[in-house]
Design a protein around this motif. Sequence first.
Motif, PDB file in Angstrom:
ATOM      1  N   ASP A  59       0.872  -1.309   0.081  1.00  0.00           N
ATOM      2  CA  ASP A  59       0.090  -0.161  -0.173  1.00  0.00           C
ATOM      3  C   ASP A  59       1.057   1.228  -0.006  1.00  0.00           C
ATOM      4  O   ASP A  59       0.479   2.343   0.514  1.00  0.00           O
ATOM      5  CB  ASP A  59      -0.944  -0.103   1.392  1.00  0.00           C
ATOM      6  N   GLY A  60       1.996   1.120  -0.769  1.00  0.00           N
ATOM      7  CA  GLY A  60       2.946   2.378  -0.918  1.00  0.00           C
ATOM      8  C   GLY A  60       2.541   3.450  -1.454  1.00  0.00           C
ATOM      9  O   GLY A  60       3.018   4.580  -1.429  1.00  0.00           O
ATOM     10  N   ASN A  61       1.248   3.293  -2.302  1.00  0.00           N
ATOM     11  CA  ASN A  61       0.593   4.291  -2.863  1.00  0.00           C
ATOM     12  C   ASN A  61      -0.345   5.058  -2.200  1.00  0.00           C
ATOM     13  O   ASN A  61      -1.100   5.881  -2.694  1.00  0.00           O
ATOM     14  CB  ASN A  61       0.157   3.854  -4.324  1.00  0.00           C
TER      15      ASN A  61
ATOM     16  N   ARG B   8      -3.053 -10.758   9.048  1.00  0.00           N
ATOM     17  CA  ARG B   8      -1.872 -11.543   9.128  1.00  0.00           C
ATOM     18  C   ARG B   8      -0.600 -10.534   8.622  1.00  0.00           C
ATOM     19  O   ARG B   8       0.500 -11.155   8.095  1.00  0.00           O
ATOM     20  CB  ARG B   8      -2.090 -12.798   8.181  1.00  0.00           C
ATOM     21  N   ASP B   9      -0.653  -9.343   8.590  1.00  0.00           N
ATOM     22  CA  ASP B   9       0.289  -8.277   8.370  1.00  0.00           C
ATOM     23  C   ASP B   9       0.794  -8.329   6.897  1.00  0.00           C
ATOM     24  O   ASP B   9       1.635  -8.250   6.513  1.00  0.00           O
ATOM     25  CB  ASP B   9       1.552  -8.539   9.175  1.00  0.00           C
ATOM     26  N   VAL B  10      -0.432  -8.466   6.147  1.00  0.00           N
ATOM     27  CA  VAL B  10      -0.293  -8.279   4.566  1.00  0.00           C
ATOM     28  C   VAL B  10      -1.336  -7.241   4.239  1.00  0.00           C
ATOM     29  O   VAL B  10      -2.374  -7.209   4.226  1.00  0.00           O
ATOM     30  CB  VAL B  10      -0.687  -9.590   3.845  1.00  0.00           C
ATOM     31  N   LEU B  11      -0.752  -5.925   3.746  1.00  0.00           N
ATOM     32  CA  LEU B  11      -1.428  -4.899   3.498  1.00  0.00           C
ATOM     33  C   LEU B  11      -1.289  -4.438   2.326  1.00  0.00           C
ATOM     34  O   LEU B  11      -0.811  -3.408   1.751  1.00  0.00           O
ATOM     35  CB  LEU B  11      -0.627  -3.676   4.512  1.00  0.00           C
TER      36      LEU B  11
ATOM     37  N   LEU C 270      -3.078  -3.127  -5.252  1.00  0.00           N
ATOM     38  CA  LEU C 270      -1.759  -3.344  -4.832  1.00  0.00           C
ATOM     39  C   LEU C 270      -0.839  -2.451  -5.173  1.00  0.00           C
ATOM     40  O   LEU C 270      -0.528  -2.167  -6.272  1.00  0.00           O
ATOM     41  CB  LEU C 270      -1.097  -4.640  -5.425  1.00  0.00           C
ATOM     42  N   GLY C 271      -0.439  -1.447  -4.240  1.00  0.00           N
ATOM     43  CA  GLY C 271       0.366  -0.432  -4.423  1.00  0.00           C
ATOM     44  C   GLY C 271       1.758  -0.612  -4.069  1.00  0.00           C
ATOM     45  O   GLY C 271       2.446  -1.056  -3.098  1.00  0.00           O
ATOM     46  N   LEU C 272       2.779  -0.523  -5.304  1.00  0.00           N
ATOM     47  CA  LEU C 272       4.120  -1.137  -5.446  1.00  0.00           C
ATOM     48  C   LEU C 272       5.052  -0.087  -5.251  1.00  0.00           C
ATOM     49  O   LEU C 272       5.289   0.499  -6.595  1.00  0.00           O
ATOM     50  CB  LEU C 272       4.355  -2.029  -6.284  1.00  0.00           C
ATOM     51  N   SER C 273       5.488   0.537  -4.139  1.00  0.00           N
ATOM     52  CA  SER C 273       6.522   1.678  -4.242  1.00  0.00           C
ATOM     53  C   SER C 273       7.703   1.078  -4.601  1.00  0.00           C
ATOM     54  O   SER C 273       8.403   0.346  -3.932  1.00  0.00           O
ATOM     55  CB  SER C 273       6.578   2.174  -2.858  1.00  0.00           C
ATOM     56  N   PRO C 274       8.276   1.604  -5.709  1.00  0.00           N
ATOM     57  CA  PRO C 274       9.416   0.898  -6.298  1.00  0.00           C
ATOM     58  C   PRO C 274      10.707   0.936  -5.354  1.00  0.00           C
ATOM     59  O   PRO C 274      11.592   0.027  -5.657  1.00  0.00           O
ATOM     60  CB  PRO C 274       9.686   1.717  -7.575  1.00  0.00           C
ATOM     61  N   LEU C 275      11.157   1.766  -4.838  1.00  0.00           N
ATOM     62  CA  LEU C 275      12.282   1.724  -3.788  1.00  0.00           C
ATOM     63  C   LEU C 275      12.148   1.012  -2.565  1.00  0.00           C
ATOM     64  O   LEU C 275      13.133   0.678  -1.888  1.00  0.00           O
ATOM     65  CB  LEU C 275      12.658   3.033  -3.461  1.00  0.00           C
ATOM     66  N   THR C 276      10.706   0.530  -2.202  1.00  0.00           N
ATOM     67  CA  THR C 276      10.799  -0.124  -0.838  1.00  0.00           C
ATOM     68  C   THR C 276      10.134  -1.285  -1.063  1.00  0.00           C
ATOM     69  O   THR C 276      10.223  -2.144  -0.157  1.00  0.00           O
ATOM     70  CB  THR C 276      10.019   0.650   0.006  1.00  0.00           C
ATOM     71  N   THR C 277       9.587  -1.911  -2.236  1.00  0.00           N
ATOM     72  CA  THR C 277       8.996  -3.201  -2.356  1.00  0.00           C
ATOM     73  C   THR C 277       9.860  -3.907  -3.107  1.00  0.00           C
ATOM     74  O   THR C 277      10.384  -3.845  -4.176  1.00  0.00           O
ATOM     75  CB  THR C 277       7.629  -2.787  -3.303  1.00  0.00           C
ATOM     76  N   SER C 278       9.973  -5.318  -2.608  1.00  0.00           N
ATOM     77  CA  SER C 278      10.765  -6.398  -3.235  1.00  0.00           C
ATOM     78  C   SER C 278       9.748  -7.389  -3.989  1.00  0.00           C
ATOM     79  O   SER C 278       8.661  -7.345  -3.694  1.00  0.00           O
ATOM     80  CB  SER C 278      11.621  -7.071  -2.140  1.00  0.00           C
ATOM     81  N   PHE C 279      10.552  -8.191  -4.782  1.00  0.00           N
ATOM     82  CA  PHE C 279       9.657  -9.124  -5.448  1.00  0.00           C
ATOM     83  C   PHE C 279       9.068 -10.002  -4.545  1.00  0.00           C
ATOM     84  O   PHE C 279       8.037 -10.692  -4.750  1.00  0.00           O
ATOM     85  CB  PHE C 279      10.525  -9.592  -6.767  1.00  0.00           C
ATOM     86  N   ALA C 280      10.083 -10.487  -3.709  1.00  0.00           N
ATOM     87  CA  ALA C 280       9.652 -11.529  -2.646  1.00  0.00           C
ATOM     88  C   ALA C 280       8.420 -10.907  -1.953  1.00  0.00           C
ATOM     89  O   ALA C 280       7.602 -11.784  -1.559  1.00  0.00           O
ATOM     90  CB  ALA C 280      10.792 -11.682  -1.803  1.00  0.00           C
ATOM     91  N   GLU C 281       8.471  -9.740  -1.500  1.00  0.00           N
ATOM     92  CA  GLU C 281       7.210  -9.253  -0.851  1.00  0.00           C
ATOM     93  C   GLU C 281       5.634  -9.318  -1.860  1.00  0.00           C
ATOM     94  O   GLU C 281       4.905  -9.676  -1.322  1.00  0.00           O
ATOM     95  CB  GLU C 281       7.405  -7.782  -0.599  1.00  0.00           C
ATOM     96  N   VAL C 282       6.204  -8.994  -3.216  1.00  0.00           N
ATOM     97  CA  VAL C 282       4.975  -9.229  -3.961  1.00  0.00           C
ATOM     98  C   VAL C 282       4.342 -10.562  -4.040  1.00  0.00           C
ATOM     99  O   VAL C 282       3.117 -11.041  -3.903  1.00  0.00           O
ATOM    100  CB  VAL C 282       5.254  -8.683  -5.423  1.00  0.00           C
ATOM    101  N   ALA C 283       5.483 -11.352  -4.107  1.00  0.00           N
ATOM    102  CA  ALA C 283       4.974 -12.879  -4.219  1.00  0.00           C
ATOM    103  C   ALA C 283       4.369 -13.523  -2.974  1.00  0.00           C
ATOM    104  O   ALA C 283       3.492 -14.413  -3.459  1.00  0.00           O
ATOM    105  CB  ALA C 283       6.251 -13.796  -4.411  1.00  0.00           C
ATOM    106  N   ALA C 284       4.783 -13.136  -1.890  1.00  0.00           N
ATOM    107  CA  ALA C 284       4.079 -13.475  -0.563  1.00  0.00           C
ATOM    108  C   ALA C 284       2.748 -12.886  -0.452  1.00  0.00           C
ATOM    109  O   ALA C 284       1.958 -13.443   0.063  1.00  0.00           O
ATOM    110  CB  ALA C 284       5.012 -12.769   0.571  1.00  0.00           C
ATOM    111  N   GLY C 285       2.668 -11.613  -1.019  1.00  0.00           N
ATOM    112  CA  GLY C 285       1.437 -11.063  -1.087  1.00  0.00           C
ATOM    113  C   GLY C 285       0.317 -11.597  -1.909  1.00  0.00           C
ATOM    114  O   GLY C 285      -0.881 -11.980  -1.379  1.00  0.00           O
ATOM    115  N   VAL C 286       0.535 -12.116  -3.099  1.00  0.00           N
ATOM    116  CA  VAL C 286      -0.076 -12.759  -3.922  1.00  0.00           C
ATOM    117  C   VAL C 286      -0.530 -13.883  -3.517  1.00  0.00           C
ATOM    118  O   VAL C 286      -1.796 -14.571  -3.618  1.00  0.00           O
ATOM    119  CB  VAL C 286       0.411 -12.918  -5.314  1.00  0.00           C
TER     120      VAL C 286
END
Length: 407
Positions: free
Chosen positions: A32-34, A362-365, A376-392
């Motif tokens: 939710d970085g956006n 469950r701390d997925v925001l 799904l707001g993906l802030s480029p400098l703070t979001t990792s691909f692992a974070e995205v995979a865990a979220g989906v």
Amino acid sequence: MTLDPAALDAADPLADHRDRFVGADSDLVYLDGNSLGRPLRATVERMGRFVTDEWGGRLIRGWDERWFELPLMLGDRLAAAVLGAAAGQTAIGDSTTVLLYKLVRAAVTAHPGRTEIVIDRDNFPTDRYVVEGVARECGLTVRWLDVEPAGGLTPEALAGVVGEQTALVLVSHVAYRSGWLADAAGITRVAHDAGAWVLLDLCHSSGAVPVELDAWQVDLAVGCTYKYLNGGPGAPGFGYVARRHLEAEAFHQPVWGWMGSADPFAMGQGYSPAAGIRRLISGTPPVVGMLALEDMVDLLAEVGIDAVRQKSVALTSYVIDLVDRDLPQVALASPREPGGRGGHVTIDHPAMRGVTTALWRRDVLPDFRNPDGLRLGLSPLTTSFAEVAAGVAAIATELAALEQVRP
């Protein structure tokens, strides 16, 4: 494109920058970085120094030494780093809503005799509400444009409604729900051909998508600083007014205050606006609220907005690939073409409100957007691909659990 998050993170040239943000090393999956960006670690130090050195040490002298000019100096730095605008056209201060009001009122004042403001029905609520309020206040008509739920305003759609009565077209560069990336240059050309001004809302693009306000000939722009610009909750917005309107003195904003006057310390009778972009300022600028933004502007200038955009496209493309593979029951509510979307992706399913609530536990925001959207707001400098995979993966789990309990 590989779907292995570890490989993607290892190949990411911006991956190391994630460590510069508070909380990025936690197990929280933040998508939710956006809506609200993470703070920089440098900001923790800057705020401490400000309290002890500038505020506590310099006290009122700080106004003469730095604070009085900070809204304009920081505005110029922001303009150079992410807005594609020359100096002297951008100021920091006020909330986005207040700046929208100032700019909408200024635009209709600059077009006496014209009676219409054009805006799409899917624009952010504040934009719509401000336009409705100004229209009621000034006896104008709102021309509403309907857009596709997974899309946004196009030059072709705009051409069908603008005309000799159009004073202003207000458009979001990136649509807050779908992520649609508008053709700002094309929309501006259509509006100008009709003799109208364009006000571009940059809330969901500044800091994630390259912007070229001067090259696009945009008249006015507004944006917030707490999303991709990581300025913190309640951080001030920014306003842009094209130099040609300032030099021609065609811009007159309605909220007159002493710090936007030609001679603030004369304390004279009667208001005379300052020259240039300072006339956009009304009251005392939020100095403390600008501190975190200073750090993020430094980082964006270092990294470069083009590199940030490349990472943003990679993240949103990765989300869509995972959704296609793992979430066949949802509908993509954002443009599939990378060049047509900003930094977030929305997926629709009737159960998404409940899914969002379960994910937060469950701390997925992520974020929920009516009626059925999970954004799904993906802030480029703070979001990792692992974070995205865990979220989906968490979305898939919660959707499956909800479907199992249905009668």
